[in-house]
Design a protein around this motif. Structure first.
Motif, mmCIF file in Angstrom:
data_model
loop_
_atom_site.group_PDB
_atom_site.id
_atom_site.type_symbol
_atom_site.label_atom_id
_atom_site.label_comp_id
_atom_site.label_asym_id
_atom_site.label_seq_id
_atom_site.Cartn_x
_atom_site.Cartn_y
_atom_site.Cartn_z
ATOM 1 N N LEU A 97 0.867 -1.169 0.000
ATOM 2 C CA LEU A 97 0.000 0.000 0.000
ATOM 3 C C LEU A 97 0.903 1.217 0.000
ATOM 4 N N TYR A 98 0.706 2.089 -0.962
ATOM 5 C CA TYR A 98 1.512 3.302 -1.121
ATOM 6 C C TYR A 98 0.572 4.495 -1.044
ATOM 7 N N ILE A 99 0.923 5.472 -0.205
ATOM 8 C CA ILE A 99 0.124 6.691 -0.074
ATOM 9 C C ILE A 99 1.042 7.899 -0.245
ATOM 10 N N SER A 100 0.562 8.876 -1.013
ATOM 11 C CA SER A 100 1.284 10.130 -1.197
ATOM 12 C C SER A 100 0.351 11.277 -0.822
ATOM 13 N N VAL A 101 0.908 12.254 -0.097
ATOM 14 C CA VAL A 101 0.139 13.406 0.362
ATOM 15 C C VAL A 101 0.857 14.681 -0.071
ATOM 16 N N GLN A 102 0.141 15.548 -0.761
ATOM 17 C CA GLN A 102 0.667 16.862 -1.142
ATOM 18 C C GLN A 102 0.351 17.822 -0.004
ATOM 19 N N VAL A 103 1.382 18.462 0.550
ATOM 20 C CA VAL A 103 1.210 19.352 1.696
ATOM 21 C C VAL A 103 1.657 20.762 1.334
ATOM 22 N N ARG A 104 0.783 21.711 1.630
ATOM 23 C CA ARG A 104 1.127 23.132 1.504
ATOM 24 C C ARG A 104 1.246 23.682 2.925
#
Length: 162
Positions: free
Chosen positions: A100-107
């Motif tokens: 399971l791979y999760i990517s989160v874009q954070v500002r």
């Protein structure tokens, strides 16, 4: 030199450093806006779980106060990837392990120190046996591991400057 004098000089020399690795934080409040789940494959509720995990980490590792609006530090973004893929195969050409791979874009916005602002992706993965379904305890364990790593990476990038 007395022991008291030594310790007072030693502690004074440590300045604003603390045990979480952050220096002096030029802020009093922070807010974590709800992260959206914009991944192609949507797992219901993980956006809320990630938002809470990030809030909890910052509350537990700093003296900043959590606020809903007008925070000195603002975290926002979206989950951009939620992907399950086979990792290793058996002799029968079936998956022995999945990832399971999760990517989160954070500002991140620091209203007091704008040069600290960033907009970047953070990601991590969790490998589990292919015979396990990614539900219940397996999913919970995977999200715990992935979110612990991603939130710590976000913390390090925004406050610890690592």
């Amino acid at each position: 030199m007395s022991l008291v004098t030594f310790f007072s000089l030693f502690l004074n020399g440590c300045g604003a450093y603390n045990f979480t690795g952050t220096g002096k934080i030029d802020a009093n409040t922070f807010q974590v806006n709800n992260f959206l789940n914009n991944a192609e494959l949507v797992e219901p509720g993980i956006d809320r779980l990630f938002t809470i995990a990030l809030q909890d980490l910052i509350v537990n590792q700093t003296s900043l106060n959590l606020t809903n609006t007008g925070g000195d530090l603002v975290y926002e973004g979206e989950i951009t990837e939620y992907r399950i893929s086979p990792m290793t195969a058996t002799a029968e050409q079936t998956a022995a392990q999945n990832r399971l791979y999760i990517s989160v874009q954070v500002r991140f916005t620091n209203k007091n120190v704008p040069e600290d602002d960033f907009d970047k992706a953070f990601s991590f993965f969790y490998d589990y046996p292919a015979n396990d379904q990614l539900t219940g305890p397996t999913l919970s364990a995977a999200l715990d591991v992935i979110f612990e790593r991603i939130t710590q990476d976000v913390f390090n990038a925004s406050l610890a400057k690592w």
